[in-house]
Design an enzyme around this catalytic site. Structure first.
Site, PDB file in Angstrom:
ATOM      1  NE  ARG A 250      -4.078  -2.033   1.877  1.00  0.00           N
ATOM      2  CZ  ARG A 250      -3.976  -3.005   2.784  1.00  0.00           C
ATOM      3  NH1 ARG A 250      -3.098  -2.909   3.762  1.00  0.00           N
ATOM      4  NH2 ARG A 250      -4.746  -4.052   2.725  1.00  0.00           N
TER       5      ARG A 250
ATOM      6  CE  LYS B   7      -1.838  13.231 -14.473  1.00  0.00           C
ATOM      7  NZ  LYS B   7      -2.396  13.514 -15.809  1.00  0.00           N
TER       8      LYS B   7
ATOM      9  CD  GLU C 109       5.000  16.606 -22.652  1.00  0.00           C
ATOM     10  OE1 GLU C 109       4.384  17.584 -22.180  1.00  0.00           O
ATOM     11  OE2 GLU C 109       4.446  15.533 -22.967  1.00  0.00           O
TER      12      GLU C 109
ATOM     13  CE  LYS D 107       3.806  17.265 -14.570  1.00  0.00           C
ATOM     14  NZ  LYS D 107       3.924  16.006 -15.271  1.00  0.00           N
TER      15      LYS D 107
ATOM     16  CD  GLU E 122      -5.312  15.130 -14.677  1.00  0.00           C
ATOM     17  OE1 GLU E 122      -5.520  13.940 -14.447  1.00  0.00           O
ATOM     18  OE2 GLU E 122      -4.542  15.529 -15.562  1.00  0.00           O
TER      19      GLU E 122
ATOM     20  NE  ARG F  59      -1.126  16.604 -12.691  1.00  0.00           N
ATOM     21  CZ  ARG F  59      -0.369  15.915 -11.865  1.00  0.00           C
ATOM     22  NH1 ARG F  59      -0.523  16.039 -10.566  1.00  0.00           N
ATOM     23  NH2 ARG F  59       0.554  15.102 -12.315  1.00  0.00           N
TER      24      ARG F  59
ATOM     25  CG  ASN G  46      -3.933  16.547 -19.901  1.00  0.00           C
ATOM     26  OD1 ASN G  46      -2.923  15.850 -19.769  1.00  0.00           O
ATOM     27  ND2 ASN G  46      -4.913  16.547 -19.011  1.00  0.00           N
TER      28      ASN G  46
ATOM     29  CG  HIS H  99      -0.688  15.486 -23.630  1.00  0.00           C
ATOM     30  ND1 HIS H  99      -0.024  16.662 -23.875  1.00  0.00           N
ATOM     31  CD2 HIS H  99       0.224  14.649 -23.056  1.00  0.00           C
ATOM     32  CE1 HIS H  99       1.233  16.560 -23.438  1.00  0.00           C
ATOM     33  NE2 HIS H  99       1.409  15.354 -22.950  1.00  0.00           N
TER      34      HIS H  99
ATOM     35  CG  HIS I 139      -2.977  10.245 -24.757  1.00  0.00           C
ATOM     36  ND1 HIS I 139      -3.551  10.497 -23.534  1.00  0.00           N
ATOM     37  CD2 HIS I 139      -1.645  10.361 -24.569  1.00  0.00           C
ATOM     38  CE1 HIS I 139      -2.607  10.767 -22.651  1.00  0.00           C
ATOM     39  NE2 HIS I 139      -1.444  10.705 -23.259  1.00  0.00           N
TER      40      HIS I 139
ATOM     41  CG  HIS J  13       4.481  11.033 -24.741  1.00  0.00           C
ATOM     42  ND1 HIS J  13       3.123  10.843 -24.915  1.00  0.00           N
ATOM     43  CD2 HIS J  13       4.605  12.069 -23.869  1.00  0.00           C
ATOM     44  CE1 HIS J  13       2.461  11.720 -24.173  1.00  0.00           C
ATOM     45  NE2 HIS J  13       3.334  12.473 -23.530  1.00  0.00           N
TER      46      HIS J  13
END
Lengths: 364, 364
Positions: free
Chosen positions: B121, B143, B185, B227, B237, B242, B246, B249, B253, B266
């Protein structure tokens, strides 16, 4: 309807305690999660009748409800079944307006909860426990996870539910062995936190064991409140306070691991573990004989086992205990009673004492 | 050594920016995690030389250091490799005094980070990014995750690192295509948050592209700070803030999914995605031609692509976009520029406009 509030700041939630009122679950979900438009109802072969009627209830409340069923039993807490839930969420086109509704015992709560914790980096979760054990323990507090072949709950995360819905009528159809197993955690709350509650259980063991509705409501409500009190003070098990809930569990996990998941029900293992922990505390001079015998007597009166069914090698059990999640640097840690209603953490228990307790456990 | 502090209350941490000083990483880990006594160093075939010397450094600092290596590439962000890391942690007898050290690009950070988030955990995590993309993006913000066969990063959780160690000397040996990919980025931060930084990149594109150490330090430090500013205001988010990260993005994606992971890097997908987003914003009248051409010119100057390598069916791309994690109720959501240094969320963009942008993307 009674309500137990779990106060965790922005992660606060209600535990609703009802009796046969599950038709109102849709309204409860709507109130707890106003932005939710779809749900995945997860159940197992045992809870499926409940899960199906819950799916219908949620559909009537205007929610798009998909479902997923996994085989009953601890073996379902694995990566493969987890992947199956991810697939089900994908098929439902789950997005951030989707919630997971876990209908079942601890296995379903842990597995579906972990899927909710990790799909899209976190979906809201509603717990609908159908066993006594999950009502009083696993549904409250935010622990989710699956098993590793080498250890129970080794993989998981903290993910608080948005709400817990307890329908005590579900207990009417629970098999006796499973119902009784759940009472182990109830006794645990008395031992670790509430001597008066322990005394109530002593005086009312027959009513509890025969599932008297009034006794059940009192027992489940008090257990949820006691657990919530602890979780509120140590949500992530960091300060050590939440560790009190692990009374009997270091032993119990070793019994469950060495016996193979499924030989003992979790509550049965906890009951035997509490007996071992009390014996250990007595050998350390923390408590006297009277404590041990009151606890043994109550566990007996409720129909719970206090000795393991077979003699597992003490070396194997100790090896598992050293790798327990609660161990640090290979040192075994035990939560032990100092008086009725109070426990403390001990991390310097001599191994020979632990061995003696384990070796005498079967012959008692 | 420069430091960027990420302020997240009890989850705050430092990003250390160094040049060839990785021998000091042991001291950094010790300071960030005083209770840690063992570490699992995770790398891939690309980062392995760095990972091996880091393992030696950590051992010299008195930490018990195990290691695990996975194949390089996005395909390693899967349940099977995750299970391999769980096994490695188990073999190391990992407990709550064990940390995970992720040495590599975004794939390693995401995969090892998710293993850290979910083993026991939650274990502490130290990020040692070795690619430009991971230095300026994936190592910062918490993330973590893996891919589902049907969607990128569909499985994951938020788990902030305890520290990030950036050694800019690692960039010297990075293949050109990968280095350039990371610049997408960097350009993104200028477009969405900082017009002056965008102008700096325009004036210094040659120094940046040729990896001038001074330019690199400025670019990476500023990107991390920008960032971190966003993450500090919207860690999970939730507020929508936030989401500005994106930019480009949603398109990216879709290109990555339809092309199959690995066809486009990417950053390349993000570069093409930013071009599409700018075109879409222009068609909506949010920005003028000058914005689009400045962005295209800068991406070109840095060696980044602005059109997809093949014509993927617009229907397929749109189907993926509707299922994007950022979509709600099947509605596509786009972060679009309103002026240089400012973007906003739009969730009511007419599908025909998106289709036009996609269909004209190759022929530009």
């Amino acid at each position: 309807m009674e309500t137990v509030r779990v106060n965790l700041g922005s992660r606060s939630y209600d535990i609703a305690l009802t009796h046969g009122a599950t038709a109102n679950l849709g309204a409860f979900v709507r109130a707890a999660l106003p932005k939710t438009s779809s749900v995945l109802v997860v159940g197992d072969s045992n809870s499926w009748p409940h899960a199906e009627s819950i799916q219908a209830t949620l559909t009537r409340a205007g929610l798009r409800a998909g479902s997923a069923v996994v085989p009953a039993g601890e073996a379902s807490k694995c990566l493969e079944r987890l992947a199956g839930l991810y697939d089900a969420l994908y098929e439902l086109a789950a997005d951030r307006s989707t919630a997971v509704v876990a209908v079942g015992g601890g296995v379903i709560g842990d597995l579906a909860g972990f899927a909710a914790a990790t799909y899209n980096r976190g979906l809201p979760l509603v717990m609908v426990p159908t066993t006594l054990l999950s009502m009083v323990d696993s549904s409250v507090g935010g622990k989710t996870g699956i098993n590793h072949p080498k250890g129970k709950n080794l993989i998981g995360s903290f993910h608080q539910p948005a709400g817990v819905w307890i329908d005590l009528a579900f207990l009417n159809t629970l098999p006796a062995r499973e119902f009784i197993s759940g009472l182990a955690e109830v006794v645990k709350y008395g031992v670790i936190l509430d001597a008066a509650f322990f005394a109530y259980l002593e005086s009312n063991s027959h009513a509890v064991r025969t599932r008297d509705p009034g006794a059940l409501l009192r027992v489940v409500t008090r257990s949820c409140r006691l657990k919530a009190d602890v979780v509120e003070q140590d949500e992530y098990e960091r300060t050590g306070l939440r560790a009190v809930l692990n009374y009997g569990h270091t032993f119990a996990h070793a019994f469950e691991t060495c016996g193979g998941y499924g030989t003992l029900l979790h509550g049965e293992a906890v009951s035997i573990g509490m007996e071992c922990a009390a014996q250990l505390a007595r050998k350390l001079g923390l408590i006297g004989d009277e404590f041990v015998s009151r606890q043994t007597k109550l566990l007996d009166a409720l129909g719970l086992p206090t000795a393991p069914p077979t003699r597992w090698p003490a070396d194997d059990l100790i090896a598992v205990m050293r790798r327990d999640k609660k161990a640090v640097g290979g040192q075994m840690r035990f939560i032990l009673p100092t008086r009725l209603g109070e426990v403390k953490l001990f991390d310097d228990v001599p191994e020979p004492l632990v061995r003696t307790v384990l070796e005498s456990a079967v012959s008692r």
